[in-house]
Each structure stands twice: as C-alpha cells, then as structure tokens.
Design an enzyme around this catalytic site. Structure first.
Site, short mmCIF file in Angstrom:
data_model
loop_
_atom_site.label_atom_id
_atom_site.label_comp_id
_atom_site.label_asym_id
_atom_site.label_seq_id
_atom_site.Cartn_x
_atom_site.Cartn_y
_atom_site.Cartn_z
N ARG A 224 41.11 48.66 52.99
CA ARG A 224 41.84 49.53 54.22
C ARG A 224 41.82 50.96 54.10
O ARG A 224 41.96 52.05 55.65
CB ARG A 224 43.57 50.06 53.89
CG ARG A 224 44.30 48.38 53.89
CD ARG A 224 45.08 48.16 53.33
NE ARG A 224 46.27 47.01 53.66
CZ ARG A 224 47.19 46.98 54.29
NH1 ARG A 224 48.06 47.54 54.11
NH2 ARG A 224 47.59 45.70 53.58
N ASP B 135 43.66 48.30 58.94
CA ASP B 135 44.73 48.06 58.53
C ASP B 135 45.31 46.47 59.17
O ASP B 135 44.80 45.82 59.81
CB ASP B 135 45.77 48.58 59.50
CG ASP B 135 47.15 48.64 58.98
OD1 ASP B 135 46.93 47.71 58.53
OD2 ASP B 135 47.64 49.57 59.84
N PHE B 136 45.23 45.56 57.88
CA PHE B 136 44.81 44.42 58.45
C PHE B 136 46.42 43.59 59.06
O PHE B 136 46.55 42.51 59.17
CB PHE B 136 45.27 43.57 57.00
CG PHE B 136 43.73 43.40 55.98
CD1 PHE B 136 42.63 44.43 56.38
CD2 PHE B 136 43.50 43.32 54.57
CE1 PHE B 136 41.71 44.24 56.15
CE2 PHE B 136 43.39 43.68 53.92
CZ PHE B 136 41.26 44.10 54.40
N LYS C 49 32.54 26.84 38.54
CA LYS C 49 31.20 27.05 36.26
C LYS C 49 30.43 26.11 36.60
O LYS C 49 30.40 24.41 36.91
CB LYS C 49 31.83 27.01 35.79
CG LYS C 49 33.72 29.03 35.73
CD LYS C 49 34.49 29.39 34.94
CE LYS C 49 35.24 30.23 35.04
NZ LYS C 49 34.21 31.25 34.43
N GLU D 165 41.74 33.79 26.78
CA GLU D 165 41.20 35.12 27.45
C GLU D 165 41.64 36.06 25.90
O GLU D 165 42.79 36.40 25.88
CB GLU D 165 41.77 35.70 28.53
CG GLU D 165 41.17 35.27 29.86
CD GLU D 165 41.69 35.42 31.48
OE1 GLU D 165 40.87 36.31 31.70
OE2 GLU D 165 42.86 34.74 31.58
N HIS E 204 43.46 26.72 37.45
CA HIS E 204 42.30 26.84 37.09
C HIS E 204 42.72 25.36 35.85
O HIS E 204 42.15 24.03 36.14
CB HIS E 204 42.26 27.58 36.77
CG HIS E 204 41.55 28.93 37.25
ND1 HIS E 204 41.39 29.01 38.14
CD2 HIS E 204 42.14 30.06 36.86
CE1 HIS E 204 40.89 30.21 39.38
NE2 HIS E 204 41.43 30.68 38.32
N LYS F 61 46.45 35.53 27.67
CA LYS F 61 46.38 37.12 27.84
C LYS F 61 46.16 37.12 26.23
O LYS F 61 47.67 37.60 25.60
CB LYS F 61 46.72 38.10 28.22
CG LYS F 61 46.79 37.68 29.81
CD LYS F 61 46.11 37.70 30.86
CE LYS F 61 46.48 37.19 31.94
NZ LYS F 61 45.32 36.28 32.95
C1 BG6 Z 1 41.88 34.61 37.80
C2 BG6 Z 1 43.46 35.06 37.32
O1 BG6 Z 1 42.38 33.78 38.83
O2 BG6 Z 1 40.86 34.14 36.58
C3 BG6 Z 1 42.50 35.97 36.20
O3 BG6 Z 1 44.05 35.56 37.89
C4 BG6 Z 1 41.43 35.59 35.02
O4 BG6 Z 1 43.84 36.60 36.19
C5 BG6 Z 1 40.65 35.04 35.87
O5 BG6 Z 1 41.53 36.86 34.14
C6 BG6 Z 1 40.16 34.77 34.65
O6 BG6 Z 1 38.45 34.13 34.99
P1 BG6 Z 1 37.51 33.98 33.69
O7 BG6 Z 1 35.69 33.27 35.15
O8 BG6 Z 1 37.07 35.15 33.91
O9 BG6 Z 1 37.48 32.95 33.46
#
Ligand code: BG6
Length: 480
Positions: free
Chosen positions: A45, A85-86, A173, A207, A231, A332
């Site tokens: 945008r 602008d989508f 991955k 993470e 995931h 996190k």
């Molecule tokens: C994303 C999430 O899909 O994956 C993020 O929205 C997360 O919150 C990320 O940090 C982690 O991905 P990776 O590949 O760094 O483990």
C-alpha cells in the site's frame, strides 16, 4: 510455460516479506533456480519508488546481498514495485498492465486472511485469474473453522483447488521432508512405529523471541492459533499418518486428514488434564532482563489473557496409536530456539542387566537448529571396573555435515520452487486445514467453558509449572 512466471507478492512491505519471502527469492535467484524471464511484482500500500523499495530490501537482506553484488543487481532487474490499495478494485487494472499476457501468474498473498477472499475477487473481476494462475495463501487461514471455511469458499469459487497452495512453512523445512524419508524409506523404522513399540511422542517448538512488533495481531490470535493449529498439528500428522501410497499431494493429504479425524477432541471435562495455557512475565534471557508480554513496547492494553505458551497431551484414537500420548508444547520467550520431535520407545520387556539399566531408546528428530536425526541407543560403558554398566549413545545423522553444502536452504526456498513447478505435496489441503480448526475450536471452547486463566511463566524458562505437571503426572518428563 515451464517455470517461467510472474510472481506477484501482496504485502511486499510486510514483516514476512522482508524476513523470509524476499531473502528466499534472492537465494533462488543466486542459485540460478528462477527462470531467466520470470519477474517478481512486489505490491504494497505504501507509495514509494521502485528504487526506495529495492534499497529498503537491500538493507533488510543485509550481508546476504552485499556479498553478492552482481547477483543483487540482476535480481533488481526482475523486481517491479507497485503501490496498490488491496481493497480498491479499480487499482487492479494497473496490475493488469504489469503482467505479461500468456505467462503464468502466481499470486502470493502475504496479507491478513481477512483479505484473501477480497483480493481473489478483485483479481478475478479484472480477469487476472485463469486456469494457469496459482494462488498462495499464507497461514493462518482464518481465525476459526467458520472464517476458514468462508475464505476457502470464496477463494475456491474463483480458483481451482489444485491451483491453491496453502503454505505452512514448517512443511518446507529440510528435516520435515526427511521425516517422510526416514519413515517410508527405512523398513526397520516403519515396523517399529506403533503402540506396540512406542511409549510416547513429544513435539516441542520453542522460541526465544517474544512478539517482535506484532503485538496487536498476536494478541487477537495467541499461540494456539498461531503455532499449534498449523505447525504442530502438521508435524503430528506427518509423524502419525499411515504410509501414503505415493508421494503425491492427494495421497499425503488423505492420510493426514484421517489422523486429524482421529485426533481426540479435548472438551470441558478433560481440558484441565490435557491442555495448559501460559503467558510470559518478566524474566531473563542470556543474562539480560526481558519484559513480560504485557510490558512489550507495542502492548496496547493493561491486561490480556492471550496465551504465549501451550502444552497439550493429545491422543489419536486409531489402531496404530491407541494408548500412546502425544505431548505438544510451544511457546515464546523460552530458553532456546529449538524444534524437535522425540519418539520414546517402550522399555525392555525383560531386563537382563542391572535393575536401573532399563534405558528406553529414543529417536530425536531435530528440525532446528542442527538439523538432523539422532537414534539414542544403549551400549556398554567402556570400563574395567563396571563390567556391564550401560550408557545411552547417539547414532547421529547430521544433515548439514553430510550434505557438503554450506547451509541448509530455508523452507520458503523449497516452497517457492514447488509452487513454481506445480508440486503441491508440501502444501496443506482444504479438508486438512478445516479439520485442524475444528479440533482447535473445540479446545478453545473448552478453555472458555472452564474460564481457564493463563498461567504466568518467567521469560527464559520452559513455561509454567503446570506444563511440567501435565507430563510428570504420567511418570514421564519433557526431553531436555
Ligand atoms: C510463524 C508464526 O508461522 O512461525 C510466528 O506466526 C513464529 O509467530 C514463526 O515466530 C516461527 O517460525 P520458525 O521457522 O522461525 O520456527
């Protein structure tokens, strides 16, 4: 039309584009894996010139582009920035002038899911979608089953299912692909892959980062929707599914859907023993103080019960997995960036060594860092004093070390190539994503019904004490 395409990225100025999409495209360009005539149309945008966009990108790519000066300049020749602008259908006419007629267009929607349907409708109204076009949808597809279905229905009316690529980057991955090979190219692994041999399975996606400037988005979503629905559930499916009859998207998706249907729903009665939600409070990471979730810079509210940590004990109600718990945890601000799947085998039926030596085998599948697979075997300790003392030792498969490559390609590189080459086997089908939401919705409803609060944990720790209890109650512990 082989490989030659116009790759149109919606949301080109966003965080994902800068961190993952453009670096991946640049790597593919440097490796000579993009067709010479293919172009990248970056849409955002923000009104800015092509030059400003390219300079910003160069800064974000940092060392990656600096070390490849010539490559960078040829990359920018492919690159076309366009401010759009989508939400404004009329502006899509501009896009029309940019795309080469007769060439395949690939639309990559790195935008909030609420825009997926609207963007496709506007593309279609400008006749920008034909039988060759492909549409890539970034996760999350919706916020729950209803919104996911709405997206799937709108997009599905305009684009054939085989041309819709729902990305879950974990499937790209290297180790995830290797998991398929490990399971289905090694006979001895597959014959030991069920409730008769396996005690339990753990999947950890940890993470160290916090919310990284995405607070408002994340606060609406939380860790269950952001990480588990996609995931972790995908990893669980790949570990648990039956062997597909071929490496085709259809066969793999069919098997994954069967697992999702067999995944036991967690309801209000079972939720407290099966699912823990946590939120990080102030703590320490590598000697530095880090703020809590509610003290993050872009936090806009005084209080929030959004979870930043989830631990789940899941069950798959089928013949193969009866009685084998799958423990999932993700959060996190944990002490390490680590993704691994740990398969713990059953103890020996009869132990001829000393009483304390019944050490179960473990298979540790490391997705990141140090991609590889380790089989923890039991062997004899070399010692004259202790004649038959046993120790656990690893048979280690180190993917990087054994590849002769200097780095493992990022998941997005694999997935971009697959979209360009029309191979959907590492993408998520409609039924899968809807089944996964159905399971998550039930869990969220159970949490709501019990008014389950988030348990605080210190940043830099492995989550709330309740997550330890979840597994320790069963006489097991998280793999450290
Ligand atoms: C994303 C999430 O899909 O994956 C993020 O929205 C997360 O919150 C990320 O940090 C982690 O991905 P990776 O590949 O760094 O483990």
């Amino acid at each position: 039309m082989d490989g030659e395409c116009d790759l149109v990225v919606f949301g080109a100025a966003g965080d994902l584009s800068g961190r993952k999409l453009f670096p991946a495209l640049f790597q593919l360009h440097c490796a000579g894996l993009l067709a010479p005539q293919s172009r990248i149309v970056a849409l955002a945008r923000r009104p800015q010139t092509q030059e400003t966009f390219a300079n910003d990108l160069l800064e974000r790519l940092g060392g990656l582009a600096e070390s490849a000066d010539e490559q960078w300049s040829s990359f920018t020749e492919r690159l076309h920035y366009c401010c759009l602008d989508f939400n404004d259908g009329k502006q899509y006419a501009l896009l029309r002038t940019l795309l080469k007629p007769g060439r395949r267009a690939i639309y990559y929607l790195a935008t909030p899911p609420s825009l997926f349907g609207a963007i496709c409708e506007k593309l279609s109204a400008q006749q920008l979608i034909d039988e060759y076009s492909r549409v890539v949808l970034e996760k999350p597809i919706g916020q729950d089953l209803a919104s996911c279905r709405a997206v799937n229905e709108t997009v599905g009316r305009l684009v054939a299912e085989e041309n819709i690529y729902r990305i879950d980057h974990y499937l790209g991955k290297e180790t995830v692909q290797n998991l398929l090979v490990l399971r289905f190219a090694n006979r001895f692994i597959n014959t030991q892959w069920d409730q008769s041999c396996i005690d339990h399975i753990q999947i950890t996606v940890a993470e160290t980062v916090g919310i990284e400037g995405r607070w408002s988005y994340y606060n609406e979503v939380g860790q269950l929707r952001d990480m588990v629905q996609n995931h972790l559930v995908q990893l669980l499916c790949l570990v648990a599914m039956e062997p597909p009859n071929a490496m085709t998207a259809e066969s793999i998706r069919d098997e994954k859907v069967k697992i999702l249907r067999a995944l036991r729903r967690i309801d209000a009665a079972s939720v407290s023993a099966h699912a823990v939600r946590g939120q990080y409070a102030q703590g320490w990471y590598r000697g530095s103080a880090v703020p809590g979730y509610l003290e993050e810079e872009d936090c806009t509210v005084g209080d929030s019960d959004t979870e930043t940590f989830v631990a789940i004990k899941a069950h798959i109600d089928n013949w193969r997995w009866a009685g084998v718990p799958f423990y999932l945890r993700t959060g996190k601000r944990l002490p390490e960036k680590l993704t691994e799947i740990v398969i713990t085998y059953k103890s020996l039926p009869h132990n001829i060594f000393s009483a304390g030596d019944n050490i179960p085998n473990r298979l540790v599948i490391r997705l990141q860092p140090n991609e590889g697979i380790a089989m923890q075997m039991v062997s004899k300790l070399h010692s004259l004093k202790n004649k038959m003392a046993l120790v656990r030792q690893n048979l280690n498969l180190d993917f990087l070390g054994s590849s002769g490559m200097s780095r493992i390609p990022d998941a997005y590189e694999r997935l971009f190539l697959d979209v360009i080459n029309g191979d959907p086997s590492l993408f998520v089908g409609r039924e899968e994503v809807e089944e996964a939401w159905q399971w998550c919705d039930a869990l969220i409803a159970a949490w709501d019904a019990q008014a389950m609060p988030v348990s605080p944990y210190h940043a830099g720790s492995w989550g709330p004490a309740k997550a330890e209890l979840l597994i320790e109650r069963d006489g097991r512990s998280w793999h450290e």
